[in-house]
Design a protein around this motif. Structure first.
Motif, mmCIF file in Angstrom:
data_model
loop_
_atom_site.group_PDB
_atom_site.id
_atom_site.type_symbol
_atom_site.label_atom_id
_atom_site.label_comp_id
_atom_site.label_asym_id
_atom_site.label_seq_id
_atom_site.Cartn_x
_atom_site.Cartn_y
_atom_site.Cartn_z
ATOM 1 N N ALA A 179 -77.657 9.739 0.984
ATOM 2 C CA ALA A 179 -77.079 11.032 0.579
ATOM 3 C C ALA A 179 -78.196 12.027 0.273
ATOM 4 O O ALA A 179 -78.125 13.208 0.663
ATOM 5 C CB ALA A 179 -76.188 10.848 -0.651
ATOM 6 N N ARG A 180 -79.251 11.581 -0.376
ATOM 7 C CA ARG A 180 -80.364 12.486 -0.716
ATOM 8 C C ARG A 180 -81.104 12.912 0.547
ATOM 9 O O ARG A 180 -81.471 14.081 0.694
ATOM 10 C CB ARG A 180 -81.321 11.790 -1.694
ATOM 11 N N SER A 181 -81.292 11.985 1.477
ATOM 12 C CA SER A 181 -81.939 12.358 2.745
ATOM 13 C C SER A 181 -81.052 13.319 3.533
ATOM 14 O O SER A 181 -81.521 14.335 4.052
ATOM 15 C CB SER A 181 -82.206 11.110 3.586
ATOM 16 N N ALA A 182 -79.760 13.041 3.571
ATOM 17 C CA ALA A 182 -78.832 13.923 4.319
ATOM 18 C C ALA A 182 -78.839 15.324 3.720
ATOM 19 O O ALA A 182 -78.856 16.334 4.432
ATOM 20 C CB ALA A 182 -77.428 13.335 4.294
ATOM 21 N N HIS A 183 -78.866 15.383 2.396
ATOM 22 C CA HIS A 183 -78.874 16.715 1.740
ATOM 23 C C HIS A 183 -80.186 17.433 2.035
ATOM 24 O O HIS A 183 -80.197 18.621 2.365
ATOM 25 C CB HIS A 183 -78.668 16.538 0.222
ATOM 26 N N THR A 184 -81.276 16.691 1.931
ATOM 27 C CA THR A 184 -82.611 17.273 2.173
ATOM 28 C C THR A 184 -82.702 17.913 3.554
ATOM 29 O O THR A 184 -83.279 18.998 3.706
ATOM 30 C CB THR A 184 -83.691 16.176 2.048
ATOM 31 N N MET A 241 -77.510 26.238 16.465
ATOM 32 C CA MET A 241 -77.729 24.892 15.895
ATOM 33 C C MET A 241 -76.372 24.218 15.722
ATOM 34 O O MET A 241 -75.465 24.774 15.121
ATOM 35 C CB MET A 241 -78.409 25.044 14.510
ATOM 36 N N ARG A 242 -76.242 23.017 16.275
ATOM 37 C CA ARG A 242 -74.961 22.295 16.140
ATOM 38 C C ARG A 242 -74.854 21.649 14.753
ATOM 39 O O ARG A 242 -75.849 21.242 14.166
ATOM 40 C CB ARG A 242 -74.882 21.212 17.209
ATOM 41 N N ARG A 243 -73.611 21.536 14.277
ATOM 42 C CA ARG A 243 -73.384 20.851 13.007
ATOM 43 C C ARG A 243 -73.623 19.355 13.211
ATOM 44 O O ARG A 243 -73.270 18.794 14.249
ATOM 45 C CB ARG A 243 -71.951 21.100 12.525
ATOM 46 N N ILE A 244 -74.256 18.695 12.222
ATOM 47 C CA ILE A 244 -74.500 17.253 12.332
ATOM 48 C C ILE A 244 -74.192 16.564 11.017
ATOM 49 O O ILE A 244 -74.496 17.096 9.943
ATOM 50 C CB ILE A 244 -75.955 16.961 12.782
ATOM 51 N N SER A 245 -73.505 15.431 11.111
ATOM 52 C CA SER A 245 -73.205 14.583 9.946
ATOM 53 C C SER A 245 -73.668 13.171 10.270
ATOM 54 O O SER A 245 -73.987 12.861 11.423
ATOM 55 C CB SER A 245 -71.703 14.594 9.653
ATOM 56 N N ALA A 246 -73.689 12.337 9.251
ATOM 57 C CA ALA A 246 -74.068 10.929 9.457
ATOM 58 C C ALA A 246 -72.963 10.043 8.900
ATOM 59 O O ALA A 246 -72.231 10.445 7.990
ATOM 60 C CB ALA A 246 -75.389 10.619 8.748
ATOM 61 N N VAL A 247 -72.849 8.841 9.470
ATOM 62 C CA VAL A 247 -71.872 7.869 8.965
ATOM 63 C C VAL A 247 -72.551 6.504 8.884
ATOM 64 O O VAL A 247 -73.293 6.100 9.783
ATOM 65 C CB VAL A 247 -70.609 7.783 9.849
ATOM 66 N N MET A 253 -74.542 14.116 -3.800
ATOM 67 C CA MET A 253 -73.289 13.355 -3.941
ATOM 68 C C MET A 253 -72.076 14.185 -3.518
ATOM 69 O O MET A 253 -71.035 13.663 -3.152
ATOM 70 C CB MET A 253 -73.140 12.879 -5.390
ATOM 71 N N GLN A 254 -72.243 15.525 -3.589
ATOM 72 C CA GLN A 254 -71.123 16.397 -3.161
ATOM 73 C C GLN A 254 -70.873 16.260 -1.659
ATOM 74 O O GLN A 254 -69.790 16.565 -1.175
ATOM 75 C CB GLN A 254 -71.429 17.852 -3.510
ATOM 76 N N GLN A 255 -71.869 15.789 -0.912
ATOM 77 C CA GLN A 255 -71.708 15.654 0.548
ATOM 78 C C GLN A 255 -71.224 14.259 0.932
ATOM 79 O O GLN A 255 -70.986 13.995 2.097
ATOM 80 C CB GLN A 255 -73.061 15.889 1.227
ATOM 81 N N LEU A 256 -71.166 13.345 -0.039
ATOM 82 C CA LEU A 256 -70.777 11.963 0.250
ATOM 83 C C LEU A 256 -69.257 11.880 0.434
ATOM 84 O O LEU A 256 -68.503 12.318 -0.431
ATOM 85 C CB LEU A 256 -71.221 11.051 -0.893
ATOM 86 N N ALA A 302 -72.385 16.450 6.197
ATOM 87 C CA ALA A 302 -71.739 15.431 5.350
ATOM 88 C C ALA A 302 -72.370 14.086 5.640
ATOM 89 O O ALA A 302 -72.984 13.870 6.698
ATOM 90 C CB ALA A 302 -70.240 15.364 5.643
ATOM 91 N N TYR A 303 -72.202 13.197 4.675
ATOM 92 C CA TYR A 303 -72.653 11.801 4.843
ATOM 93 C C TYR A 303 -71.418 10.946 4.557
ATOM 94 O O TYR A 303 -70.905 10.929 3.427
ATOM 95 C CB TYR A 303 -73.777 11.498 3.863
ATOM 96 N N TYR A 304 -70.922 10.309 5.615
ATOM 97 C CA TYR A 304 -69.728 9.472 5.476
ATOM 98 C C TYR A 304 -70.136 8.020 5.262
ATOM 99 O O TYR A 304 -71.042 7.519 5.928
ATOM 100 C CB TYR A 304 -68.885 9.551 6.759
ATOM 101 N N VAL A 305 -69.447 7.347 4.357
ATOM 102 C CA VAL A 305 -69.603 5.896 4.190
ATOM 103 C C VAL A 305 -68.248 5.299 4.551
ATOM 104 O O VAL A 305 -67.232 5.631 3.922
ATOM 105 C CB VAL A 305 -70.018 5.541 2.756
ATOM 106 N N ALA A 306 -68.253 4.477 5.593
ATOM 107 C CA ALA A 306 -66.984 3.942 6.117
ATOM 108 C C ALA A 306 -66.851 2.462 5.756
ATOM 109 O O ALA A 306 -67.776 1.677 6.013
ATOM 110 C CB ALA A 306 -66.932 4.102 7.631
ATOM 111 N N HIS A 307 -65.721 2.135 5.132
ATOM 112 C CA HIS A 307 -65.463 0.720 4.816
ATOM 113 C C HIS A 307 -63.957 0.458 4.895
ATOM 114 O O HIS A 307 -63.167 1.226 4.337
ATOM 115 C CB HIS A 307 -65.960 0.348 3.421
#
Ligand code: SAM
Length: 184
Positions: A34-39, A1-7, A81-84, A44-49
């Motif tokens: 963040a809750r969906s990503a954790h579920t 299984m490959r690692r997957i994150s979202a941004v 939130m630890q994954q944000l 990780a869930y990145y927020v880029a600004h």
């Protein structure tokens, strides 16, 4: 299984006139995705600004729930939130995700090279570099992001004859995470 994150990308995104603009971070986008990503077990869930004041706002929200009164009041909010991760731009998220990370993008519009959700699920299930799944705000990701992607995921479509499928990014993220990662 490959690692997957979202941004979640706030620049460059499109406005209703397809002009390239910068969106504002919203509290709901931080918590809900963040809750969906954790579920669904994302790394990780990145927020880029690009604007420091916006990143500081997001950091304050995260810290409130990680170490502040929020963490004491509703402990369940802590793990997501630890994954944000708050970053300045897409490149920071790609770098943080690891060497060779593949960028996959999403949009309510299709495209002739769109990867089906089943195809994406299969690609996730074999060995390979990490994946960073990008979502836009506003009226969607700008072409300069879309054109960098290895894959454009097929849009989520409903049964409507008029084809309306412009979901909120929170809803779209949850549906796509479920399609790609829900246990079968
Ligand atoms: N018209 C924009 C578009 O086509 O992406 C809608 C933007 S929507 C408010 C913000 C983000 O949610 C999009 O950039 C995309 O990441 C996601 N999104 C919204 N509807 C979607 C759909 N039907 N399929 C896939 N992703 C969707």
């Amino acid at each position: 299984m490959r690692r997957i994150s979202a941004v979640l990308i706030h620049h460059p995104i499109l406005d209703r006139d397809r002009q390239v603009v910068t969106g504002a971070i919203t509290n709901l986008d931080l918590h809900d995705i963040a809750r969906s990503a954790h579920t669904y077990g994302l790394d990780a869930y990145y927020v880029a600004h690009p604007i420091a004041a916006q990143r500081e706002l997001a950091t304050r929200v995260r810290d409130h729930w990680l170490t502040g009164s929020g963490s004491r009041r509703i402990p369940d909010r802590v793990p997501p939130m630890q994954q944000l991760r708050i970053v300045s731009n897409l490149d920071e998220a790609l770098e943080s995700s690891g060497p060779g990370t593949e960028l996959w993008v999403t949009s309510a519009k299709g495209g002739d090279r769109a990867l089906s959700h089943e195809g994406a699920r299969e690609r996730l299930g074999v060995e390979g570099p990490p994946i960073l799944l990008a979502f836009g705000t506003g009226w969607g990701l700008a072409d300069e992001v879309m054109n960098r992607a290895t894959f454009l995921l097929a849009p989520i479509r409903g049964p409507r004859a008029d084809g309306f499928n412009h979901l909120s990014v929170r809803a779209a993220a949850a549906i796509i995470f479920d399609r790609l990662l829900a246990p079968r």
